[in-house]
Design a protein around this motif. Sequence first.
Motif, PDB file in Angstrom:
ATOM      1  N   GLU A 130       0.814  -1.221   0.000  1.00 20.05           N
ATOM      2  CA  GLU A 130       0.000   0.000   0.000  1.00 20.05           C
ATOM      3  C   GLU A 130       0.848   1.272   0.000  1.00 20.05           C
ATOM      4  O   GLU A 130       0.328   2.351  -0.290  1.00 20.05           O
ATOM      5  CB  GLU A 130      -0.930   0.000   1.221  1.00 20.05           C
ATOM      6  N   ASN A 131       2.113   1.148   0.337  1.00 20.34           N
ATOM      7  CA  ASN A 131       2.979   2.336   0.325  1.00 20.34           C
ATOM      8  C   ASN A 131       3.322   2.726  -1.114  1.00 20.34           C
ATOM      9  O   ASN A 131       3.440   1.869  -1.995  1.00 20.34           O
ATOM     10  CB  ASN A 131       4.271   2.071   1.102  1.00 20.34           C
ATOM     11  N   SER A 132       3.485   4.009  -1.330  1.00 18.75           N
ATOM     12  CA  SER A 132       3.693   4.512  -2.695  1.00 18.75           C
ATOM     13  C   SER A 132       4.986   3.996  -3.325  1.00 18.75           C
ATOM     14  O   SER A 132       5.083   3.893  -4.548  1.00 18.75           O
ATOM     15  CB  SER A 132       3.693   6.045  -2.688  1.00 18.75           C
ATOM     16  N   ASP A 133       5.990   3.671  -2.502  1.00 22.93           N
ATOM     17  CA  ASP A 133       7.258   3.209  -3.067  1.00 22.93           C
ATOM     18  C   ASP A 133       7.311   1.693  -3.225  1.00 22.93           C
ATOM     19  O   ASP A 133       8.341   1.162  -3.648  1.00 22.93           O
ATOM     20  CB  ASP A 133       8.431   3.696  -2.205  1.00 22.93           C
ATOM     21  N   ASP A 134       6.253   0.989  -2.895  1.00 23.14           N
ATOM     22  CA  ASP A 134       6.214  -0.458  -3.106  1.00 23.14           C
ATOM     23  C   ASP A 134       5.980  -0.750  -4.585  1.00 23.14           C
ATOM     24  O   ASP A 134       5.082  -0.170  -5.210  1.00 23.14           O
ATOM     25  CB  ASP A 134       5.105  -1.111  -2.274  1.00 23.14           C
ATOM     26  N   ARG A 152       1.663  -5.020  -5.462  1.00 17.83           N
ATOM     27  CA  ARG A 152       0.551  -5.090  -4.512  1.00 17.83           C
ATOM     28  C   ARG A 152       0.039  -6.530  -4.513  1.00 17.83           C
ATOM     29  O   ARG A 152      -0.085  -7.146  -5.577  1.00 17.83           O
ATOM     30  CB  ARG A 152      -0.569  -4.122  -4.904  1.00 17.83           C
ATOM     31  N   LYS A 201       2.408  -2.524  -9.701  1.00 19.82           N
ATOM     32  CA  LYS A 201       1.719  -1.244  -9.514  1.00 19.82           C
ATOM     33  C   LYS A 201       1.999  -0.249 -10.640  1.00 19.82           C
ATOM     34  O   LYS A 201       1.331   0.779 -10.733  1.00 19.82           O
ATOM     35  CB  LYS A 201       2.111  -0.642  -8.158  1.00 19.82           C
ATOM     36  N   ASP A 202       2.948  -0.561 -11.492  1.00 15.99           N
ATOM     37  CA  ASP A 202       3.251   0.294 -12.632  1.00 15.99           C
ATOM     38  C   ASP A 202       2.325  -0.086 -13.784  1.00 15.99           C
ATOM     39  O   ASP A 202       2.410  -1.198 -14.310  1.00 15.99           O
ATOM     40  CB  ASP A 202       4.713   0.104 -13.041  1.00 15.99           C
TER      41      ASP A 202
END
Length: 269
Positions: free
Chosen positions: A42-46, A49, A210-211
């Motif tokens: 859930e963190n933006s730098d992960d 998901r 996530k990309d």
Amino acid sequence: MDNRTRALNQAVSIDGWISKFDDNGTATVHADIVFRKGTFGENSDDKVRFKVALKRAEIVLRVPHLEPVKVIKRTIARTVTSPTGIITSKDVQKHAGKVGVSGIFGQNPSIDIAASGNIEKSKETTTESKVALKRFLEQHFVTDDDHAGWELKIHPDVDDRYLSGSPWDAVEAPRLNLKHQTGEAPDATNVVIEIRCAREDIEILDLEDKDPAAQALFRKKNNRNANLAAAEQLIKAELFKAGFLDVPDLDEKHSRILIADKIILVDEA
């Protein structure tokens, strides 16, 4: 006394307590465990998901041998859930009565045979009932260093593959009883609850990159393997963040992983 809890909170919560020692010097030990399917990334730098669920786990209750308390072994919870099945009962009813038979046989009218006897008539009925089925299969075991443990997995007849919810009632089903060895009940003990599992028991679900640009390549084998490695590293980082400093490599399916532990105290309330 350090009462810190360490846990992979996305997958399990852990709590517990020891009851007050009674006048006979005994107390009950309670473990409050709840499993769930948790979300990672859930963190933006992960990079990825995904969700994690457990297929199997072991609960171990460690009572150090040098503590001023000992385990009363006959009190260790040893419940084994019976497999589902069908109980069949048969009700057989028999009725007896006399039947007379007479007649003339052949061409000779002088032969007249009469017979009488008992004929039994049976009626058989069958009833079926299913045995009550618990969600968890619970099997007690003893560790190599002589501590009580319980293996947990989902019953094969349950329509789910993953541990979810509580395996027992924490209040009504204590794990075992302790007896103190000194004249007075100890104010504190170093009793620890641990939850551990093998890497192969950790299921990574709904894994996605996530990309958005990389998502189209996700189904390709090499890309999926890279994302799986990223997911394993994220789980390892979460365990490290929780305080577990000696986390094994998660790319080995037989790796044994400690995912939660807690030092439990005497409940003085």
